[in-house]
Structure formats: structure tokens, C-alpha cells
Design an enzyme around this catalytic site. Structure first.
Site, short mmCIF file in Angstrom:
data_model
loop_
_atom_site.label_atom_id
_atom_site.label_comp_id
_atom_site.label_asym_id
_atom_site.label_seq_id
_atom_site.Cartn_x
_atom_site.Cartn_y
_atom_site.Cartn_z
N GLU A 187 0.75 -1.25 -0.11
CA GLU A 187 0.02 -0.12 -0.02
C GLU A 187 1.00 1.32 -0.09
OE1 GLU A 187 -3.96 0.13 2.41
OE2 GLU A 187 -2.99 1.56 3.18
N GLN A 237 8.59 35.45 -13.17
CA GLN A 237 9.53 34.57 -12.29
C GLN A 237 8.95 33.88 -11.19
OE1 GLN A 237 13.35 35.76 -10.18
NE2 GLN A 237 14.25 35.19 -11.81
N ARG A 259 -3.11 32.34 -19.35
CA ARG A 259 -3.53 33.43 -18.62
C ARG A 259 -2.83 34.80 -18.94
NH1 ARG A 259 -7.36 36.47 -15.92
NH2 ARG A 259 -6.84 37.22 -13.67
#
Length: 402
Positions: free
Chosen positions: A245, A282, A271
Site C-alpha cells: 500500500e 519569475q 492567463r
């Protein structure tokens, strides 16, 4: 070292990714609701594709994937399926439910349970956590009393993944209370066994597509052949399931992170603010680089652990480190994506906010990250091992004994 998958694994990944995108989106539900019928529909589809039994040997209805290939399958499932909770349920079923039967079951038990669990006809749940035994998993209050030709199970389990939909439970109970590592025994118990009752489904912050509930055992009689492994082997069963798991299940988060990182990169290129795409700023580009760094570093740790598991390594440290790295990277990637998307990042139904919600419990289940750090520290020789604990795990890179 080879960091590339072989051709068969790449083909399998592409198949799983395409299938998950086409077929595994959940039906719309109101907030807090869970559509059990739709969950079963998608589960059966995943079963037909071989996903829910992928690591089980083909002789018992599985696909016989190695740990590395099973992790690759889960990564593709997490990337393609928008419902990370569903992918989580698949992983819990496979790695905590089926693999213990593969590794500890008798031939009769394997042939009785595994085919239907691999095909998607049945769903498994592993019940170990209790109100007073979470991280302290060896001190269970649920107990099993030998009576006649079987056992009677009594006690309460909590936060059991898949419990509301499970057909078969792997239940841990104390056969020698206070016996430490050798005091627990694992039982394979059908959900319709008298005395076994599943409580109401929990409404959760994240992983909402994975049903969870408490389980009550009141005078639940099971035959002796329900014991998995042997009496007193429950802790070994649990430890083995956690190796699977903590490694392979967490690969689903790698896929979910990849989906969010790719979407964030695309958004940053589209955008525009102040006359430029925000990806040229940056502050934005460096944050996306850090998201990518966390994802790739966690991915390397996870596949290193998967390779060790596939080779039969006894190392328990690599899965612990992988679990810590993946779960904490997922939370940070979710936070960064929400920050970069602004208001869109907190609107319900978006990939970024969903990843953040789904990542929060990843630091808790399969052993909290604090417990994982304790285990790693102990393996490094830091601190004392509690009385009755198992021998210290082998360090990463140590040769496996065969």
C-alpha cells in the site's frame, strides 16, 4: 539503472490512461452524497479492464503485474481518473485486501476469494483501525475467541475504507491480547456474516469518492478456515500489506499531481496579466518548477521502493520514505496550484482544490508520516525499539536474503 518502462508497461499505461479518462468520471451528485450504484458500475468496468486485480497472479484471475508495473497502472489510473477517491478505493482493495490473500492464503482460500475480487464482482476492505488503536496497531481491543470449530469475533473497527460497499472483509483481531506482534490474527470474513454490521458512511474532507465507515463485530462467528496465514500471524499480514500500500497505492497521487501540474502549466501559458502570460513571471515559473521538482523526486523514491518490492527486498525503509515524499509533495503541489490559479483554484470541482483535499488524508492513512519517520529513525539506530517489536527493518540498498 533504467528509468524507462518496458514496451508492455508503456502500452498498459496508455490503455489505463485512456480508459480512465473515458469511463471513470463519476456521475454528478450533490455535495456530501455518494452514488453507490454508480460506484459499482465503474468498479465493474475497472474489473473488466483487469485493474482491480492487476497484481494478483493470473492463475487466480489477476493480471500478474509486478510491483513496478502495478505502480505504473495506479499512476495512470490517478492521472486519468478525475475521482482520486475511486483510485484510492481500487488501491486499498488490491494492496490491503487481495495481496494479503495472495501472500498468506491457502490454495483453497485463493481459489475461493480471488477470482471474484479480481473480476470486479466483489469488493474487499481491510479493517484494522480502532478508536483506541490507530498508530498503535498492535494493541487491538477487537478480539477473537476460539470456540468449537471456529472463532467468535467481537469489537469495533473505525475508518474502514470500502466498508459501505465491501463484500469481503479482512479483519484483524487479537487472539492473544497483550501478545504484541504475535498476538494478532487476520480473518477473511464475508460481509453478510451474522454479527458483522457496517455503520453509516463517513462524510470526509477529501477522497470523497472512496466510501468509508465503521464496522461493528458482535458475536460474529467464523469457521477456522477463515484464518489467513495462521493464528498469531496477523501483524505479519498487516505489515506485508502496508509494504504494497505505501508503495503502489501512492502511485495514484503521482498521476493526480501530474494532471494538476500539466493543467497549471497550460493555465500559466494562457492567463495574461499586465500584457504578458503569467508563466513569464519569475514568481510563477519558479513555483511551477518547484511543483515539478517535488513530483519527480517523489516519483523516483516511489519507483525505487516498487523495484525493491518486486525483487523481494526486505527493506521497509524505502516504502516509508516513498509514502512520506509522495503524500507531502501532493499537499504542496495542491497548495501551489491553488495559489497560481487564484479564485479558480478554490472553486468547487476544480482539479487543484480536489488534489489538495484528497492529499490531506494521505499524510495520515497507511501509517501517519510521523510514524514513518519513527520507523526510519529506528532503522538508522536512533532511539530504542519498543519491547516486543520486530527486528529493525533493513536499510535501503541492503541485499535481500532469499
Amino acid at each position: 539503472m533504467n528509468f524507462d518502462f518496458d514496451a508492455d508497461t508503456e502500452e498498459m499505461r496508455a490503455m489505463v490512461l485512456g480508459f480512465a479518462r473515458r469511463e471513470l468520471a463519476p456521475a454528478p451528485t450533490a455535495a456530501g452524497e455518494f452514488d453507490a450504484a454508480d460506484f459499482r458500475r465503474r468498479w465493474r468496468l475497472a474489473g473488466r479492464q483487469g485493474l482491480v486485480g492487476s497484481a494478483v497472479p493470473s492463475a487466480y484471475g489477476g493480471s500478474g503485474l509486478t510491483a513496478v508495473a502495478a505502480a505504473a497502472m495506479m499512476e495512470a489510473l490517478g492521472q486519468g481518473c478525475p475521482d482520486t477517491g475511486f483510485a484510492f478505493s481500487v488501491g486499498a482493495h488490491l494492496f490491503a485486501g487481495l495481496m494479503p490473500i495472495v501472500e498468506f492464503g491457502t490454495e483453497e482460500q485463493k481459489r475461493r476469494w480471488l477470482p471474484a475480487l479480481c473480476s470486479g464482482e466483489r469488493i474487499a476492505a481491510h479493517a484494522i483501525t480502532e478508536p483506541e488503536a490507530g498508530s498503535d496497531a498492535l494493541n487491538l481491543r477487537a478480539h477473537a475467541e476460539r470456540r468449537g470449530d471456529g472463532y467468535v469475533l467481537s469489537g469495533d473497527k473505525c475508518f474502514t475504507t470500502n466498508a459501505p460497499v465491501a463484500d469481503v472483509f479482512l479483519i484483524q483481531a487479537a487472539t492473544a491480547p497483550g501478545g504484541g506482534f504475535f498476538g494478532l490474527t487476520a480473518f477473511v470474513v464475508p460481509a453478510d456474516t451474522p454479527g458483522l454490521r457496517v455503520g453509516p458512511r463517513h462524510d470526509k474532507t477529501g477522497l470523497r469518492g472512496s466510501p468509508m465507515a465503521d464496522v461493528s463485530l458482535q458475536g460474529c462467528h467464523v469457521p477456522a478456515d477463515a484464518v489467513l496465514g495462521a493464528e498469531g500471524a496477523g501483524a505479519s499480514v498487516f505489515s506485508a500489506s502496508m509494504k504494497w500500500e505505501r508503495t503502489c497505492l501512492f502511485a495514484a497521487y503521482l498521476g493526480a499531481m501530474r494532471r494538476v501540474v500539466d493543467a497549471t502549466v497550460a493555465y500559466a501559458g494562457e492567463r495574461r496579466q499586465f500584457g504578458s502570460a503569467i508563466g513569464g513571471f519569475q514568481a510563477v515559473s519558479h513555483r511551477i518548477v518547484d511543483m515539478t521538482l517535488r513530483l519527480e523526486a517523489a516519483r523516483l523514491l516511489l519507483y525505487r521502493a516498487a523495484d525493491g518490492l518486486a525483487r523481494g527486498s526486505e527493506d521497509e525503509i524505502a516504502p516509508a520514505l516513498a509514502k512520506i515524499a509522495v503524500s507531502e509533495a501532493a499537499v504542496r503541489v495542491g497548495l501551489d496550484a491553488v495559489q497560481l490559479l487564484g479564485a479558480l483554484g478554490v472553486v468547487g470541482g476544480g482539479d487543484a482544490e480536489a488534489l489538495l483535499r484528497d492529499a490531506l488524508p494521505a499524510r495520515i492513512f497507511s501509517g501517519t508520516n510521523e510514524i514513518q519517520r519513527n520507523n526510519v529513525a529506528r532503522a538508522l539506530g536512533l532511539g530504542r525499539r519498543p519491547a516486543g517489536a520486530a527486528a529493525r527493518p533493513r536499510r535501503p540498498g541492503a541485499a535481500a536474503r532469499h
